[in-house]
Design an enzyme around this catalytic site. Structure first.
Site, PDB file in Angstrom:
ATOM      1  N   GLU A 159       9.941   0.670  10.446  1.00  0.00           N
ATOM      2  CA  GLU A 159      10.928   1.716  10.158  1.00  0.00           C
ATOM      3  C   GLU A 159      10.218   3.037  10.388  1.00  0.00           C
ATOM      4  O   GLU A 159       9.455   3.493   9.540  1.00  0.00           O
ATOM      5  CB  GLU A 159      11.374   1.644   8.682  1.00  0.00           C
ATOM      6  CG  GLU A 159      12.219   0.458   8.337  1.00  0.00           C
ATOM      7  CD  GLU A 159      13.618   0.540   8.905  1.00  0.00           C
ATOM      8  OE1 GLU A 159      13.966   1.549   9.560  1.00  0.00           O
ATOM      9  OE2 GLU A 159      14.362  -0.423   8.718  1.00  0.00           O
ATOM     10  N   LYS A 204       0.860  -1.189   0.000  1.00  0.00           N
ATOM     11  CA  LYS A 204       0.000   0.000   0.000  1.00  0.00           C
ATOM     12  C   LYS A 204       0.897   1.240   0.000  1.00  0.00           C
ATOM     13  O   LYS A 204       1.560   1.534   0.987  1.00  0.00           O
ATOM     14  CB  LYS A 204      -0.872   0.032   1.258  1.00  0.00           C
ATOM     15  CG  LYS A 204      -1.886   1.153   1.196  1.00  0.00           C
ATOM     16  CD  LYS A 204      -2.345   1.615   2.564  1.00  0.00           C
ATOM     17  CE  LYS A 204      -1.597   2.800   3.076  1.00  0.00           C
ATOM     18  NZ  LYS A 204      -1.677   4.027   2.282  1.00  0.00           N
ATOM     19  N   GLU A 264       9.613  15.616  15.942  1.00  0.00           N
ATOM     20  CA  GLU A 264      10.024  15.493  14.540  1.00  0.00           C
ATOM     21  C   GLU A 264       9.223  16.493  13.711  1.00  0.00           C
ATOM     22  O   GLU A 264       8.008  16.358  13.572  1.00  0.00           O
ATOM     23  CB  GLU A 264       9.753  14.057  14.053  1.00  0.00           C
ATOM     24  CG  GLU A 264      10.292  13.772  12.675  1.00  0.00           C
ATOM     25  CD  GLU A 264       9.897  12.384  12.132  1.00  0.00           C
ATOM     26  OE1 GLU A 264       8.755  11.953  12.361  1.00  0.00           O
ATOM     27  OE2 GLU A 264      10.733  11.756  11.464  1.00  0.00           O
ATOM     28  N   CYS A 319      13.769  10.881   7.322  1.00  0.00           N
ATOM     29  CA  CYS A 319      13.760  10.337   8.684  1.00  0.00           C
ATOM     30  C   CYS A 319      15.130  10.427   9.361  1.00  0.00           C
ATOM     31  O   CYS A 319      15.214  10.497  10.580  1.00  0.00           O
ATOM     32  CB  CYS A 319      13.262   8.904   8.662  1.00  0.00           C
ATOM     33  SG  CYS A 319      14.060   7.938   7.390  1.00  0.00           S
TER      34      CYS A 319
HETATM   35  P1  NAD Z   1       2.527   8.145   7.974  1.00  0.00           P
HETATM   36  O1  NAD Z   1       2.745   7.364   9.202  1.00  0.00           O
HETATM   37  O2  NAD Z   1       1.519   9.223   7.971  1.00  0.00           O
HETATM   38  O3  NAD Z   1       2.145   7.202   6.755  1.00  0.00           O
HETATM   39  C1  NAD Z   1       2.963   6.119   6.380  1.00  0.00           C
HETATM   40  C2  NAD Z   1       2.087   5.056   5.763  1.00  0.00           C
HETATM   41  O4  NAD Z   1       1.298   4.484   6.808  1.00  0.00           O
HETATM   42  C3  NAD Z   1       1.107   5.585   4.722  1.00  0.00           C
HETATM   43  O5  NAD Z   1       1.010   4.688   3.656  1.00  0.00           O
HETATM   44  C4  NAD Z   1      -0.190   5.654   5.504  1.00  0.00           C
HETATM   45  O6  NAD Z   1      -1.335   5.555   4.679  1.00  0.00           O
HETATM   46  C5  NAD Z   1      -0.049   4.451   6.410  1.00  0.00           C
HETATM   47  N1  NAD Z   1      -0.907   4.481   7.595  1.00  0.00           N
HETATM   48  C6  NAD Z   1      -1.353   5.559   8.283  1.00  0.00           C
HETATM   49  N2  NAD Z   1      -2.137   5.158   9.303  1.00  0.00           N
HETATM   50  C7  NAD Z   1      -2.200   3.805   9.259  1.00  0.00           C
HETATM   51  C8  NAD Z   1      -2.864   2.817  10.035  1.00  0.00           C
HETATM   52  N3  NAD Z   1      -3.667   3.143  11.059  1.00  0.00           N
HETATM   53  N4  NAD Z   1      -2.686   1.517   9.713  1.00  0.00           N
HETATM   54  C9  NAD Z   1      -1.883   1.167   8.682  1.00  0.00           C
HETATM   55  N5  NAD Z   1      -1.263   2.067   7.889  1.00  0.00           N
HETATM   56  C10 NAD Z   1      -1.411   3.374   8.173  1.00  0.00           C
HETATM   57  O7  NAD Z   1       3.968   8.686   7.545  1.00  0.00           O
HETATM   58  P2  NAD Z   1       4.290   9.658   6.350  1.00  0.00           P
HETATM   59  O8  NAD Z   1       3.796  10.997   6.787  1.00  0.00           O
HETATM   60  O9  NAD Z   1       3.856   9.088   5.060  1.00  0.00           O
HETATM   61  O10 NAD Z   1       5.896   9.606   6.334  1.00  0.00           O
HETATM   62  C11 NAD Z   1       6.646  10.340   7.200  1.00  0.00           C
HETATM   63  C12 NAD Z   1       7.071   9.507   8.399  1.00  0.00           C
HETATM   64  O11 NAD Z   1       7.764   8.352   7.941  1.00  0.00           O
HETATM   65  C13 NAD Z   1       8.047  10.243   9.276  1.00  0.00           C
HETATM   66  O12 NAD Z   1       7.768  10.010  10.633  1.00  0.00           O
HETATM   67  C14 NAD Z   1       9.392   9.631   8.884  1.00  0.00           C
HETATM   68  O13 NAD Z   1      10.378   9.774   9.859  1.00  0.00           O
HETATM   69  C15 NAD Z   1       9.016   8.225   8.615  1.00  0.00           C
HETATM   70  N6  NAD Z   1      10.006   7.571   7.729  1.00  0.00           N
HETATM   71  C16 NAD Z   1      10.865   6.646   8.280  1.00  0.00           C
HETATM   72  C17 NAD Z   1      11.830   6.036   7.482  1.00  0.00           C
HETATM   73  C18 NAD Z   1      12.788   5.026   8.056  1.00  0.00           C
HETATM   74  O14 NAD Z   1      13.524   4.418   7.294  1.00  0.00           O
HETATM   75  N7  NAD Z   1      12.814   4.802   9.353  1.00  0.00           N
HETATM   76  C19 NAD Z   1      11.918   6.362   6.123  1.00  0.00           C
HETATM   77  C20 NAD Z   1      11.024   7.301   5.604  1.00  0.00           C
HETATM   78  C21 NAD Z   1      10.059   7.898   6.423  1.00  0.00           C
END
Ligand code: NAD
Length: 496
Positions: A268, A194, A399, A302
């Site tokens: 992650e 997804k 963050e 991140c």
């Molecule tokens: P987000 O958590 O809003 O969304 C990430 C994904 O999770 C999306 O596809 C979203 O639709 C899904 N999601 C949201 N709620 C959910 C739920 N209840 N159940 C299942 N899936 C759900 O994050 P974002 O805003 O897209 O990305 C930014 C975040 O990602 C930041 O916190 C960043 O630090 C983190 N990030 C981490 C890494 C890493 O390698 N550790 C890499 C990139 C981004």
């Protein structure tokens, strides 16, 4: 107003941008694009222009169920392929991305507002991830058989986990998909992915272009909201492992939903990387390092170098150098040749970053440069440096995920280590010093999955990436990722 606050930024705008090649409409299930069970759609917006690029299905739990059924049906035959067969498919995917590099770069920039240079780097890294996993899948093996109980011979098998659910974020859409798809397939699993509802286009384009090369059902893509599609993937009893790259809150929800079926979870999550600058550091190099690693992808990263801890004796000099570097950053639309940073990903995120800057002002901190939205079309925010930050201020632990770097000071090495570790996150950190003893001892005391010395945000596909503490568990990249997406089986033969 401080001198630096007078620095104002404008958006360099490309005269024209190439039209992106859009993917087909639908959910990618069993090797082709099929209609969603819902007629609802979600707009995909270009955040640099605020124009709607296209719509994608706002998918449903039933769409996930159909995709999981396809992945379950394909799992035995895919698991039975040899590492060499799987490697050949991964190499083919890498070649396809490379051949269509410009298509992916243009589409990624249009979907995210990121500069061409960042999109190019994303696509190159995605290609490299597939090529690495193709090799690693063939080199992946276990201890040889041996005897550990009388008259019994033990054999260890590394098996695929089965069906892997993958949930990706918006900051590096294709690259984060590649970080999962390549090792998940390399280890012999099938998957349902997804993408972020905000940036699904390059993942769907990948599905379109690889459809003839990957057996039907091995890769399935379902678009839709996290709380619906992501949640169903996390709880689905047919999914054996769920992997998410995203925020801490989403990771917690995924882990909670996964608990009902006791499936494995690979997390992650977010980060707030400290950059510890000692008094003996090359301050110019550290300031340049923060410019590139704190503002890469507009700070929507991140591992971004977003929290500087500098020794008090060199703080003034370092801050001056840093403010000069950041004042020189060029903000631009993806096609603007000199663009170093682009727009925020969405209106909602732009507003979140502006609200964080408002809090900075309310907390009485100094905005040494930037600090504002940039007027005009698109969700652009000025590159910002916040100084005079006391220990424990909210900006040291929240963050922001935008072009904002904060600067704190410390007095002793012990204090630097303790303050750097004072965060819920544990993804990445850097240490800047010319002292060899410090360069060896300090990284060992830092609670972060990656620690750079005199560098920041340099990623090698062969090396593991992942966090400790609130940044989650599980490793991307390297052979550790293949390990995470397999299971260990012990078979013991009675020779007596
Ligand atoms: P987000 O958590 O809003 O969304 C990430 C994904 O999770 C999306 O596809 C979203 O639709 C899904 N999601 C949201 N709620 C959910 C739920 N209840 N159940 C299942 N899936 C759900 O994050 P974002 O805003 O897209 O990305 C930014 C975040 O990602 C930041 O916190 C960043 O630090 C983190 N990030 C981490 C890494 C890493 O390698 N550790 C890499 C990139 C981004």
């Amino acid at each position: 107003m401080t001198t630096a606050e007078k620095t104002s930024f404008t958006v360099h705008r490309a005269q024209s941008a190439p039209a992106p090649s859009l993917p087909p409409f639908g959910q990618f299930i069993r090797g082709k694009f099929v209609p969603s069970t819902s007629s609802e759609t979600a707009d995909v917006v270009n955040p640099a222009t605020e124009e709607v690029l296209t719509q994608v299905p706002a998918g449903t739990a039933e769409d996930v169920d159909a995709a999981v059924a396809a992945a379950v049906a394909a799992k035995a035959s895919w698991a039975a392929t040899t590492p060499r067969d799987r490697s050949a498919v991964l190499l083919k995917i890498a070649d396809i991305i490379e051949k269509n590099r410009e298509t992916f770069e243009t589409l990624e920039s249009a979907d995210t507002g990121k500069p061409a240079a960042v999109a190019e780097d994303d696509i190159s890294s995605a290609i490299d991830t597939f090529r690495f996993s193709a090799g690693a899948a063939r080199a992946f093996s276990t201890l040889g058989a041996d005897d550990y109980a009388e008259n019994h011979t033990s054999v260890i098998h590394r098996e695929p986990v089965g069906v892997v659910g993958v949930i990706t974020p918006w900051n590096y859409p294709l690259l984060m998909a590649a970080w999962k798809i390549a090792p998940v397939l390399g280890a012999g699993n099938t998957l349902v992915l997804k993408p972020s509802e905000q940036t699904p286009l390059t993942t769907l384009k990948l599905a379109e272009l690889i459809a003839d090369e990957v057996p039907a059902g091995v890769v399935n893509i379902v678009t839709g909201p996290g709380r619906v599609v992501g949640n169903r993937l996390s709880e689905h009893p047919g999914v054996d492992l769920v992997a998410i790259t995203g925020s801490v809150g989403s990771g917690q929800k995924v882990a909670a939903s996964a608990a009902a079926s006791v499936k494995r979870v690979h997390l992650e999550l977010g980060g707030k990387a400290p950059v510890v600058v000692f008094d003996d550091a090359d301050l110019e190099a550290a300031a340049k390092g923060v410019r590139s690693a704190g503002f890469w992808n507009g700070g929507q990263e991140c591992g971004a170098a977003c929290r500087v801890l500098v020794h008090e004796s060199v703080a003034e000099k370092f801050t001056e150098l840093l403010v000069r570097e950041i004042s020189e950053i060029t903000v631009g639309t993806p096609g603007a040749d000199d663009a170093e940073i682009g727009s925020m990903i969405s209106k909602a995120h732009y507003e979140r970053v502006l609200a964080a800057l408002e809090d900075v002002r309310k907390d009485g901190l100094t905005i040494a440069v930037g600090g504002n939205a940039i007027e005009g079309q698109g969700y652009f925010i000025e590159p910002t440096v916040v100084t005079n930050v006391p220990a424990g201020a909210p900006i040291t632990s929240n963050e922001i995920f935008g072009p904002v770097v904060s600067v704190e000071t410390f007095s002793t090495d012990e204090e630097a280590v303790a303050r750097a570790n004072e965060t819920i996150y544990g993804l990445a950190a850097s240490v800047w010093t010319k002292d060899s003893a410090r360069s060896l001892t300090v990284p060992r005391k830092l609670d972060f999955g990656t620690v750079w010395v005199n560098s920041h945000l340099v990623i090698a596909t062969e090396m593991p990436w992942g966090g400790f503490k609130g940044s989650g568990y599980g490793r991307d990249l390297s052979s550790y990722a293949l390990d995470d997406f397999s299971r260990t089986k012990h078979v013991m033969y009675n020779r007596g």
